[in-house]
Enzyme design. Sequence first.
Site, PDB file in Angstrom:
ATOM      1  N   LEU A  22       0.836  -1.200   0.000  1.00 38.72           N
ATOM      2  CA  LEU A  22       0.000   0.000   0.000  1.00 38.72           C
ATOM      3  C   LEU A  22       0.869   1.247   0.000  1.00 38.72           C
ATOM      4  CD1 LEU A  22      -2.715  -0.868   2.708  1.00 38.72           C
ATOM      5  CD2 LEU A  22      -2.893  -1.145   0.229  1.00 38.72           C
ATOM      6  N   ASP A  23       0.357   2.325  -0.616  1.00 32.30           N
ATOM      7  CA  ASP A  23       1.029   3.621  -0.556  1.00 32.30           C
ATOM      8  C   ASP A  23       1.115   4.098   0.896  1.00 32.30           C
ATOM      9  OD1 ASP A  23       1.224   3.696  -3.293  1.00 32.30           O
ATOM     10  OD2 ASP A  23      -0.522   4.984  -3.580  1.00 32.30           O
ATOM     11  N   ARG A  24       2.004   5.033   1.140  1.00 34.28           N
ATOM     12  CA  ARG A  24       2.203   5.579   2.486  1.00 34.28           C
ATOM     13  C   ARG A  24       0.893   6.114   3.085  1.00 34.28           C
ATOM     14  NH1 ARG A  24       5.736   7.849   6.112  1.00 34.28           N
ATOM     15  NH2 ARG A  24       5.095   9.837   7.020  1.00 34.28           N
ATOM     16  N   ARG A  57      -5.584   5.718  -7.825  1.00 36.03           N
ATOM     17  CA  ARG A  57      -5.398   7.165  -7.863  1.00 36.03           C
ATOM     18  C   ARG A  57      -5.443   7.694  -9.300  1.00 36.03           C
ATOM     19  NH1 ARG A  57      -0.003   7.830  -4.385  1.00 36.03           N
ATOM     20  NH2 ARG A  57      -0.561  10.054  -4.470  1.00 36.03           N
TER      21      ARG A  57
END
Length: 292
Positions: free
Chosen positions: A133-135, A233
């Site tokens: 997962l992204d930050r 996104r």
Amino acid sequence: MKPFELKYVAGQQGLLREALHNWGISKRTLASVKYGGGQITVNGKEVTVRHPLEPGDAVTVVFPLEELGKGLQAEKGDLKIVFEDDSLLIVDKPPLQNTIPSREHPSGSLANIVAKHFEENEIPATLHIATRLDRDTSGLVCIAKNRHIHHMLSIQQQEKKMTRRYEALVHGRVDHERFTITAPIGRKNSSIIEREVRADGQFAETEVRLLKVFSDFSHVQLKLNTGRTHQIRVHLAHINHPLVGDDLYGGSRELISRQALHCRELEMIHPVTGEALKFKSANREDMLSLIK
């Protein structure tokens, strides 16, 4: 420190090599077992892959001990474990935490903390993160405790037997209750970080389900059918509904200080037992406060 091992029972006559292939053990894995300190036994006796099997033979594959990568430091930290056994670790990642260390955030990542968990519990594995997962993104992350298990999970993802569902807040009023975004994604020429929809990109597909419409944003559920970098996104920005808080792709941070994206559900098949698994994670308070 006990090495990871798997046990099987032969169902028919044939060479051990063929049975191992049918059980999902790749040639690369077999090479690591042969040359890396592993072992294969049949009825308690060490054998080669040319060994002839009889129905009912007990086969044990002992995998080599793995060492943590030298660049990864084990660090104490909070770790919310959702599920754990000898093969898998499912954790619930908070927002604003890297999955792996980066130049900007070299410590405090989920990987650093899982490394400490492995160290304290004498788990002989390096980090095999199957779903990163992204930050900013919170929610469920799947980690394999062995290279072979990671390989099995990768096959599941390719065969679409692993399902991840996200919840997100997006700018604007989404008009349709259900739709699918199919648009290829590639790296943006002017950036090493950003991706964009482009004709020469990789195939990418995201299913969208509308949950609720608010005055200036919408609450949606998302299902990934592919796993491209920044897929959700990029796809949402492409249809002019960027994630709330995602200022890299056109979102605003007026309502929330990070991209409003949470991995809510994870469904998969256990790579060893074949059991159907389903995990859920509650939305974080910063997102909940906006949709209550």
